[in-house]
Write an enzyme that holds these catalytic residues in place. Structure first.
Site, PDB file in Angstrom:
ATOM      1  N   LYS A  22       7.141   6.702  -3.730  1.00  0.00           N
ATOM      2  CA  LYS A  22       6.012   7.576  -3.368  1.00  0.00           C
ATOM      3  C   LYS A  22       5.528   7.252  -1.961  1.00  0.00           C
ATOM      4  O   LYS A  22       5.354   8.135  -1.137  1.00  0.00           O
ATOM      5  CB  LYS A  22       4.858   7.375  -4.346  1.00  0.00           C
ATOM      6  CG  LYS A  22       3.528   7.975  -3.908  1.00  0.00           C
ATOM      7  CD  LYS A  22       2.420   7.783  -4.902  1.00  0.00           C
ATOM      8  CE  LYS A  22       1.685   6.499  -4.751  1.00  0.00           C
ATOM      9  NZ  LYS A  22       0.705   6.443  -3.651  1.00  0.00           N
ATOM     10  N   ASN A  23       5.364   5.956  -1.676  1.00  0.00           N
ATOM     11  CA  ASN A  23       4.739   5.573  -0.412  1.00  0.00           C
ATOM     12  C   ASN A  23       5.683   5.624   0.771  1.00  0.00           C
ATOM     13  O   ASN A  23       5.284   5.369   1.903  1.00  0.00           O
ATOM     14  CB  ASN A  23       4.097   4.188  -0.539  1.00  0.00           C
ATOM     15  CG  ASN A  23       2.900   4.229  -1.475  1.00  0.00           C
ATOM     16  OD1 ASN A  23       2.440   5.313  -1.857  1.00  0.00           O
ATOM     17  ND2 ASN A  23       2.419   3.076  -1.884  1.00  0.00           N
ATOM     18  N   CYS A 116     -11.517   6.855  -2.441  1.00  0.00           N
ATOM     19  CA  CYS A 116     -10.800   7.061  -3.710  1.00  0.00           C
ATOM     20  C   CYS A 116     -11.332   5.997  -4.674  1.00  0.00           C
ATOM     21  O   CYS A 116     -12.275   5.274  -4.396  1.00  0.00           O
ATOM     22  CB  CYS A 116      -9.307   6.919  -3.497  1.00  0.00           C
ATOM     23  SG  CYS A 116      -8.815   5.224  -3.238  1.00  0.00           S
ATOM     24  N   ARG A 121     -12.004   4.388   2.007  1.00  0.00           N
ATOM     25  CA  ARG A 121     -10.679   4.332   2.639  1.00  0.00           C
ATOM     26  C   ARG A 121     -10.835   4.828   4.081  1.00  0.00           C
ATOM     27  O   ARG A 121     -10.493   5.937   4.412  1.00  0.00           O
ATOM     28  CB  ARG A 121      -9.692   5.198   1.851  1.00  0.00           C
ATOM     29  CG  ARG A 121      -9.525   4.798   0.388  1.00  0.00           C
ATOM     30  CD  ARG A 121      -8.812   3.480   0.193  1.00  0.00           C
ATOM     31  NE  ARG A 121      -7.422   3.541   0.562  1.00  0.00           N
ATOM     32  CZ  ARG A 121      -6.436   3.968  -0.244  1.00  0.00           C
ATOM     33  NH1 ARG A 121      -6.749   4.393  -1.430  1.00  0.00           N
ATOM     34  NH2 ARG A 121      -5.194   3.997   0.161  1.00  0.00           N
ATOM     35  N   ASP A 305      -0.593  -3.353  -4.790  1.00  0.00           N
ATOM     36  CA  ASP A 305      -0.250  -2.324  -5.772  1.00  0.00           C
ATOM     37  C   ASP A 305       0.353  -2.912  -7.042  1.00  0.00           C
ATOM     38  O   ASP A 305       0.457  -2.205  -8.045  1.00  0.00           O
ATOM     39  CB  ASP A 305       0.728  -1.306  -5.169  1.00  0.00           C
ATOM     40  CG  ASP A 305       0.096  -0.535  -4.038  1.00  0.00           C
ATOM     41  OD1 ASP A 305       0.838   0.102  -3.266  1.00  0.00           O
ATOM     42  OD2 ASP A 305      -1.136  -0.598  -3.889  1.00  0.00           O
ATOM     43  N   ARG A 397       0.343  10.558 -10.551  1.00  0.00           N
ATOM     44  CA  ARG A 397       0.360  10.599  -9.088  1.00  0.00           C
ATOM     45  C   ARG A 397       1.509   9.759  -8.529  1.00  0.00           C
ATOM     46  O   ARG A 397       2.030  10.027  -7.456  1.00  0.00           O
ATOM     47  CB  ARG A 397      -0.967  10.066  -8.515  1.00  0.00           C
ATOM     48  CG  ARG A 397      -2.145  10.997  -8.644  1.00  0.00           C
ATOM     49  CD  ARG A 397      -3.331  10.457  -7.882  1.00  0.00           C
ATOM     50  NE  ARG A 397      -2.912   9.970  -6.589  1.00  0.00           N
ATOM     51  CZ  ARG A 397      -3.301   8.795  -6.064  1.00  0.00           C
ATOM     52  NH1 ARG A 397      -4.124   8.014  -6.728  1.00  0.00           N
ATOM     53  NH2 ARG A 397      -2.877   8.407  -4.878  1.00  0.00           N
TER      54      ARG A 397
HETATM   55  C1  EPZ Z   1      -1.055   2.338   1.641  1.00  0.00           C
HETATM   56  O1  EPZ Z   1      -2.396   2.791   1.674  1.00  0.00           O
HETATM   57  C2  EPZ Z   1      -0.511   2.717   0.275  1.00  0.00           C
HETATM   58  N1  EPZ Z   1      -0.547   4.169   0.116  1.00  0.00           N
HETATM   59  C3  EPZ Z   1      -1.349   2.061  -0.822  1.00  0.00           C
HETATM   60  O2  EPZ Z   1      -0.735   2.374  -2.083  1.00  0.00           O
HETATM   61  C4  EPZ Z   1      -1.301   0.548  -0.629  1.00  0.00           C
HETATM   62  O3  EPZ Z   1      -2.110  -0.073  -1.602  1.00  0.00           O
HETATM   63  C5  EPZ Z   1      -1.798   0.201   0.784  1.00  0.00           C
HETATM   64  O4  EPZ Z   1      -1.004   0.901   1.765  1.00  0.00           O
HETATM   65  C6  EPZ Z   1      -1.706  -1.288   1.074  1.00  0.00           C
HETATM   66  O5  EPZ Z   1      -0.390  -1.713   0.925  1.00  0.00           O
HETATM   67  C7  EPZ Z   1       0.424   4.912   0.704  1.00  0.00           C
HETATM   68  O6  EPZ Z   1       1.306   4.397   1.370  1.00  0.00           O
HETATM   69  C8  EPZ Z   1       0.366   6.381   0.469  1.00  0.00           C
HETATM   70  P1  EPZ Z   1      -3.924   0.444   4.531  1.00  0.00           P
HETATM   71  P2  EPZ Z   1      -3.223   2.798   3.096  1.00  0.00           P
HETATM   72  O7  EPZ Z   1      -4.243   1.378   5.620  1.00  0.00           O
HETATM   73  O8  EPZ Z   1      -2.302   3.186   4.178  1.00  0.00           O
HETATM   74  C9  EPZ Z   1      -8.380  -0.857   5.554  1.00  0.00           C
HETATM   75  C10 EPZ Z   1      -0.679   3.083  -4.313  1.00  0.00           C
HETATM   76  O9  EPZ Z   1      -1.158   2.635  -5.362  1.00  0.00           O
HETATM   77  N2  EPZ Z   1      -8.303   0.149   6.624  1.00  0.00           N
HETATM   78  O10 EPZ Z   1      -2.850  -0.576   4.722  1.00  0.00           O
HETATM   79  O11 EPZ Z   1      -4.456   3.576   2.904  1.00  0.00           O
HETATM   80  C11 EPZ Z   1      -8.400  -0.222   4.160  1.00  0.00           C
HETATM   81  O12 EPZ Z   1      -9.732   0.101   3.801  1.00  0.00           O
HETATM   82  C12 EPZ Z   1      -1.507   3.126  -3.051  1.00  0.00           C
HETATM   83  O13 EPZ Z   1       0.500   3.525  -4.197  1.00  0.00           O
HETATM   84  C13 EPZ Z   1      -9.355   0.248   7.536  1.00  0.00           C
HETATM   85  O14 EPZ Z   1     -10.344  -0.481   7.458  1.00  0.00           O
HETATM   86  O15 EPZ Z   1      -3.568   1.252   3.199  1.00  0.00           O
HETATM   87  C14 EPZ Z   1      -7.826  -1.304   3.279  1.00  0.00           C
HETATM   88  O16 EPZ Z   1      -8.867  -2.210   2.962  1.00  0.00           O
HETATM   89  C15 EPZ Z   1      -2.906   2.572  -3.266  1.00  0.00           C
HETATM   90  N3  EPZ Z   1      -9.281   1.185   8.515  1.00  0.00           N
HETATM   91  C16 EPZ Z   1      -6.836  -2.013   4.192  1.00  0.00           C
HETATM   92  O17 EPZ Z   1      -7.169  -1.628   5.540  1.00  0.00           O
HETATM   93  C17 EPZ Z   1      -8.209   2.029   8.652  1.00  0.00           C
HETATM   94  O18 EPZ Z   1      -8.196   2.858   9.586  1.00  0.00           O
HETATM   95  C18 EPZ Z   1      -5.400  -1.650   3.958  1.00  0.00           C
HETATM   96  O19 EPZ Z   1      -5.296  -0.252   4.080  1.00  0.00           O
HETATM   97  C19 EPZ Z   1      -7.158   1.916   7.718  1.00  0.00           C
HETATM   98  C20 EPZ Z   1      -7.219   0.969   6.708  1.00  0.00           C
END
Ligand code: EPZ
Length: 420
Positions: A22-23, A116, A121, A305, A397
């Protein structure tokens, strides 16, 4: 309203193929906008989040249809650079379309994708990087109006290795003049898959999987046929299901290198895990042992995850295991549901302590989020009696058909309609 009914107490046995990731497919679907041609995504998983991405592509004037397990996208007909609030809110990761639309159209109008179940997020790192590349972004009333007459490549430094920000900026940089480097980039395997897809379309991207990704902008991109990588979190889920229920399973396409920290924890708990060229075998014959503290971290650390599903697998282990969730603020929502099944879990902020219970019992529970829902399935396999799992749209999802796969592995599980 659908629900899953699981009768626990049976060990698992059998073989199942792991679905596409998915990711990986979600950012790649956004990346198809850069090609302006026809793309065939082989091994694309049929998921609610993929459906949401298809709706966004079609709203932008593009075509997309299924042929077997391939999704064919044609982005030649792109005729809009606006994604509606409704579409943006359907899926948290819709923000990933921003960089690609900006690179293709020079402008984009989208609303904030919103938070979410896991907590806020934010996309501040995405927006800061796009501004660094020369985009003008107005953020008023939850709507982002972006203009980029000419994106220019430069060095970008992420304050934290955000997966989504890394992906979004890789896509925007494909449309920028010159070379862009992204430092402190996320290193997840899905980012390597995105790089390989872009290069199959004629891009010049390198370094994915390391902390520095380099993108040569403005290369003419074309369509391609691409095989989506297997889903390492789905594989981790099924390994944890075997650990929870006991038995012996084989996961075709699973790659241990992409889930080494999960495999290490399961081995420490007492599972035998063997890897060959085609997949992974997991054998669990004894009651599991607790493991050393599990601290989630950006790749190659323990994946956030997989936190819920490993927790579910350890609910009857000897001893206690400490979890620390460092990525998301609110990723223990599955705990209350597991406690209804007799689990002994204490949550204190980002830390959860799981003490092994002698017995878990079936109970009516409901999904709180995608991986929390999968964890309920994992726990139900080890519970005495029947567990009913409601609100399984969360699970759909990210899992093509979790009951099909677990049933193939010998679980007693079925999807039914709930009497309201
Ligand atoms: C991706 O989400 C994945 N989703 C998530 O999988 C996964 O848990 C996550 O990466 C971490 O590995 C997809 O790839 C579609 P991040 P993403 O940006 O990109 C903070 C699942 O279950 N942050 O690495 O949203 C954020 O709040 C899902 O498959 C900021 O502060 O994750 C979080 O605390 C859930 N500012 C941390 O960074 C930003 O601009 C990591 O988020 C972006 C992120």
């Amino acid at each position: 309203m659908s629900q899953l009914l699981v009768r626990g107490g049976r060990s698992l046995t059998g073989e199942v193929a792991v679905q596409g990731a998915k990711n990986s497919v979600l950012p790649i679907l956004a990346a198809t906008l850069l090609t302006g041609g026809q793309v065939e995504l082989r091994g694309c998983p049929r998921l609610r989040d993929v459906d949401a991405s298809i709706r966004i592509l079609k709203a932008l004037g593009c075509g997309a249809h299924w042929e077997g397990d391939s999704l064919l996208a044609d982005t030649a007909g792109l005729n809009s650079c606006t994604v509606s609030d409704i579409l943006m809110r359907e899926m948290r990761s819709s923000a990933i379309f921003l960089g690609a639309v900006l690179a293709r159209c020079g402008e984009a109008k989208m609303s904030y994708p919103g938070g979410c179940e896991l907590g806020p997020r934010p996309i501040d790192l995405h927006l800061a990087g796009l501004r660094d590349l020369g985009a003008e972004i107005q953020d008023s009333g939850g709507v982002l109006r972006c203009k980029a007459s000419c994106l220019r490549g430069r060095e970008l430094i992420l304050s934290l290795p955000s997966v989504g920000a890394t992906e979004n900026l890789m896509l925007a940089a494909c449309g920028a003049e010159g070379v862009t480097t992204i430092s402190n980039a996320a290193r997840e395997p899905e980012i390597v898959d995105l790089q390989e897809f872009l290069n199959a379309c004629g891009a010049g991207v390198s370094g994915a999987g390391t902390s520095t990704v380099t993108i040569e902008g403005r290369r003419p991109l074309h369509g391609c046929a691409y095989q989506i990588m297997p889903d390492r979190i789905v594989a981790a889920t099924y390994l944890c299901a075997a650990a929870s229920a006991g038995g012996e399973i084989y996961l075709r396409n699973a790659r241990e290198g992409q889930l080494a920290t999960v495999a290490a924890a399961l081995r420490e708990a007492g599972c035998a895990i063997r890897t060959d060229q085609k997949g992974m075998r997991c054998i669990c014959r004894e009651r599991l042992r607790s493991v050393r503290p599990v601290r989630t971290a950006p790749y190659p650390g323990f994946p956030t995850d997989a936190q819920a599903v490993l927790m579910a697998a350890l609910l009857r282990s000897r001893g206690a295991t400490v979890f620390e969730e460092t990525i998301f603020e609110n990723r223990y929502r599955h705990v209350d549901e597991l406690v209804r099944m007799g689990a002994d879990i204490r949550v204190m902020g980002r830390v959860a302590v799981v003490t092994g219970a002698e017995v878990l019992h079936g109970a009516p529970v409901r999904c709180t989020d995608l991986r929390g829902g999968a964890a309920l399935c994992v726990a139900a396999l080890a519970a005495e009696g029947e567990t009913s799992i409601a609100e399984i749209g969360h699970i759909d999802r990210g899992y093509e058909c979790i009951e099909r796969d677990l049933k193939t592995l010998g679980a007693e599980i079925a999807r039914t309609e709930m009497e309201i």
